[in-house]
Enzyme design. Sequence first.
Site, short mmCIF file in Angstrom:
data_model
loop_
_atom_site.label_atom_id
_atom_site.label_comp_id
_atom_site.label_asym_id
_atom_site.label_seq_id
_atom_site.Cartn_x
_atom_site.Cartn_y
_atom_site.Cartn_z
CD GLU B 67 -1.34 -2.43 1.43
OE1 GLU B 67 -0.44 -2.74 1.94
OE2 GLU B 67 -2.42 -3.54 1.59
CG PHE B 129 -9.39 -10.23 11.33
CD1 PHE B 129 -7.99 -10.72 11.96
CD2 PHE B 129 -9.57 -10.24 9.78
CE1 PHE B 129 -7.05 -10.99 10.85
CE2 PHE B 129 -8.40 -10.71 8.78
CZ PHE B 129 -7.41 -11.02 9.61
CD GLN B 130 -6.96 -7.77 7.76
OE1 GLN B 130 -7.89 -7.60 7.10
NE2 GLN B 130 -5.82 -8.17 7.31
CE LYS B 179 -16.59 -7.35 3.72
NZ LYS B 179 -16.03 -8.59 4.28
CG MET B 493 22.16 12.82 2.81
SD MET B 493 23.34 14.10 2.24
CE MET B 493 22.45 14.64 0.76
C1 LIG Z 1 12.38 6.11 5.17
C2 LIG Z 1 13.73 6.76 5.54
N1 LIG Z 1 14.34 6.13 6.35
C3 LIG Z 1 15.80 6.76 6.68
C4 LIG Z 1 15.98 7.96 6.10
C5 LIG Z 1 17.32 8.73 6.35
N2 LIG Z 1 18.33 8.87 5.46
C6 LIG Z 1 18.29 9.88 4.57
S1 LIG Z 1 19.44 9.75 3.11
C7 LIG Z 1 19.76 8.29 3.67
C8 LIG Z 1 20.57 7.47 2.91
C9 LIG Z 1 20.11 6.97 1.64
O1 LIG Z 1 21.01 6.05 1.12
P1 LIG Z 1 21.13 5.79 -0.54
O2 LIG Z 1 19.38 5.31 -0.93
O3 LIG Z 1 21.83 4.65 -0.73
O4 LIG Z 1 21.03 7.12 -1.43
P2 LIG Z 1 22.80 8.00 -1.38
O5 LIG Z 1 22.54 9.18 -0.34
O6 LIG Z 1 23.61 6.97 -0.97
O7 LIG Z 1 22.32 8.49 -2.61
C10 LIG Z 1 18.99 7.84 4.65
C11 LIG Z 1 19.08 6.57 5.57
C12 LIG Z 1 15.02 8.47 5.12
N3 LIG Z 1 15.38 9.77 4.59
N4 LIG Z 1 13.95 7.81 4.89
#
Ligand SMILES: Cc1ncc(C[n+]2csc(CCOP(=O)(O)OP(=O)(O)O)c2C)c(N)n1
Lengths: 217, 578
Positions: B67, B129-130, B179, B493
């Site tokens: 979803e 349920f659900q 429902k 990042m």
């Molecule tokens: C759902 C979620 N969990 C954690 C983060 C924190 N976060 C921001 S950027 C990042 C790293 C992303 O890594 P990647 O997808 O390999 O992209 P890159 O920065 O290496 O280009 C994380 C963990 C987020 N933005 N979203």
Amino acid sequence: MENNNKVINHKVSPAGGDLEGASKQEFNITVYTENQIGLLTRIAIIFSRRKINIESLNTSPSEIDKIHRFNIVITESEEVVHKLVRQIEKQVEVLKAYYHTNADVIWQELALYKVSTDVIAEKVSVERLLRENGARVVVLRKDYTVFETTGHREETDNLISILQPFGLIEFVRSARVAIIKDSDGFNRKLREFERLEPGEEVIENEYLNQGEKVFTM
Amino acid sequence: MEVAQETLTTPAPTTAVEVSGSVALLEALIVEGVDTIFGYPGGAIMPIYDALFDYNDKLNHILVRHEQGGIHAGQGYARTSGKVGVVFATSGPGATNLVTGLADAQIDSTPVVCITGQVFAHLLGTDAFQETDVINITTPVTKWNYQVTDANEIPEVIAKAFYIAKSGRPGPVLIDITKNAQIQKFNFEGYTKCNHIRSYRPKPIVRTQYVQEAAALINQAKKPFIIWGQGVILGTAEQEFKAFVEKSGIPAAWTVLGAGAIPTEHPLNVGMLGMHGNYGPNVLTNECDVLIAIGMRFDDRVTGRLDKYAKQAKVVHLDIDPAEIDKNVKSTVPVWGDCKETLPMLTKLIEEKKHTEWLNTFNEYTQKEIEAVIHDELNPTTPEMTMGEVIKQLNEITKGEAIIVTDVGQHQMVACRYAKFNKTRSNVTSGGLGTMGFALPAAIGAKFGAQDRTVVAIIGDGGFQMTLQELGTIMQTGIDVKIIILNNRFLGMVRQWQELFNERRYSFVDIQSPDFVAVAAAYRIAGKMIDDRKDLPAALNEMLSTKGSFLLEVMVTKENNVFPMVPQGCSVAEIRLK
Ligand SMILES: Cc1ncc(C[n+]2csc(CCOP(=O)(O)OP(=O)(O)O)c2C)c(N)n1
Ligand SMILES: [Mg+2]
């Protein structure tokens, strides 16, 4: 007749003025809403999300059909209250929201006190104290009597401490209801809002009074 | 009050017909112009899916794999088509899986209508349920939500849902239908679109006085600066905006979500704002004398340290949402209203000007940035490829005509910085929430929303693994989405922050990945991995010329950093080039 027109939700600090850390005080927030399930949550989370405590909350039907009125009391700086009110007004089911200081409103809380009838009957002083505090009898029974007062928090509090030594059985206090001193009143404003599409009043802004300052570049 | 009167598509009834709540819902969707639904069935929404079985020719239902994928696809669809994205999910886990997407749509003002099934009304509150309290779970992340327990409510509530989702400042709406209401037969008297709600005023009335005062400020300004956001796109005011920019001659910079409202190459487009935005726009924010903010909300990723943000400037703020005015940055002149209305009024009142010298200042900063950052990022001499050169090559082939969908991380910032956009509604990304896992499903939706355009998803090795199950959706629908994984073998990042601010203590950012090309192959999606610069142009060409979807994994430098950067807590003027 007081003409207290300055209020409404558009009163803010001078443009550009930083009110961060400005002193907090009690504000009365008045919200007109449609009567819809779930709206209480929508309004409540505007406060809880910002970790702001609601000190008093009253909601009941207003004088206009199917429109409810909320009275909310919080202690915050005006800058924060101003932003909160805009967030409240943004909700789909909110018609209008306003804020006022305590000086801008006349407000009351209702309190009920349950005391043993025997004690009152025995101790004449109690009856005198109640009378002095403007308490009215609501229910009189053999075993207990219920008194009622209305007033500000300090007043209703005062009677608690007076009655405590005489075996106060139960006490309850309502939320605050506040009516705005502004002679204009909201009845007309609300009806106007309902006529207008889109909403006009929200446009009013502190800037209108600041025009000359803006152009001193 | 005029009320648009529309009726059933099939059959056109002159009198009421008896239909189920489910049929009424689908008929309502058709009148609302819905052609695509992203969804996933389950127990509590089965009556709606049963009705949908007979609507196959009118409503294209896309079976997603999760979803969250469904709602991100709905968002991607909304962002490229300008229409409302529609999502179906069942109760309980189906509905809770929508929450991330709702939060994303809420913060990025994306119009989405989600329909969730709910347990029978008589079971509400019994821990059936659900059963989950979907209304209360989603209240903070929806513009509006409502629970329907009686089929008679359906036409009116769906009409409200669409009206609220798309009017004013758009946003997500969730309608939870028990429902029994889906099954219940009632007298359906046709469907009337909603255009008025007693308590709701989608846009404030424009006050000409403010427009005049804004124009006076702009006319007197020596160093005016325009910063624009997604509001220009949401208000379909791109033409009005361009006219304003061109007549005023004022340099203009964009937030990530505003990208593409005017082309990247427009001479007055001076670049991107914010934490990883361009050098000039950030530094000069603190040097302009009038800052004209249009349809943007001064997010902290844009402003950096707020008490050192544009303090010298008079601020003109155009926004449709009164709650945004003075929320973060105090405005000198608030121009409330829909910028489609206010911009032409403003354009009329401003003098035609060229701010040549001031514009040159921007160009000087651009030169500095090219020397310090951009040149090496786009023309690296390192053995490994950089993310920037991949985007540069892509630009050369797509010529800025593609829709670029990005995930979240370094690759997102690099893509937004370097991708060329000739057209509006071309940059689809999760801006406010920064939702990893957004890109793949959003790209699917983006393609359904703009089938004649090329859609390229640019995703990190980390983020791809958050929603890669949607490859199944691509497989089953045969939709044509080009996927580029910029694989730096890191949660890049976060690693960058750990390098810069945590003394290179690389705490759990070293992420391993499967063989992405093999994963794609398992879904019968063509793919290729490259790790040599000389293969890049051919691989991109192959990806773009292949019929159907294609996954291209590009191995890039492991420890590159995205610069410039406004470190958190610093002012925009303290932007770092390295
Ligand atoms: C759902 C979620 N969990 C954690 C983060 C924190 N976060 C921001 S950027 C990042 C790293 C992303 O890594 P990647 O997808 O390999 O992209 P890159 O920065 O290496 O280009 C994380 C963990 C987020 N933005 N979203
Ligand atoms: Mg990575």
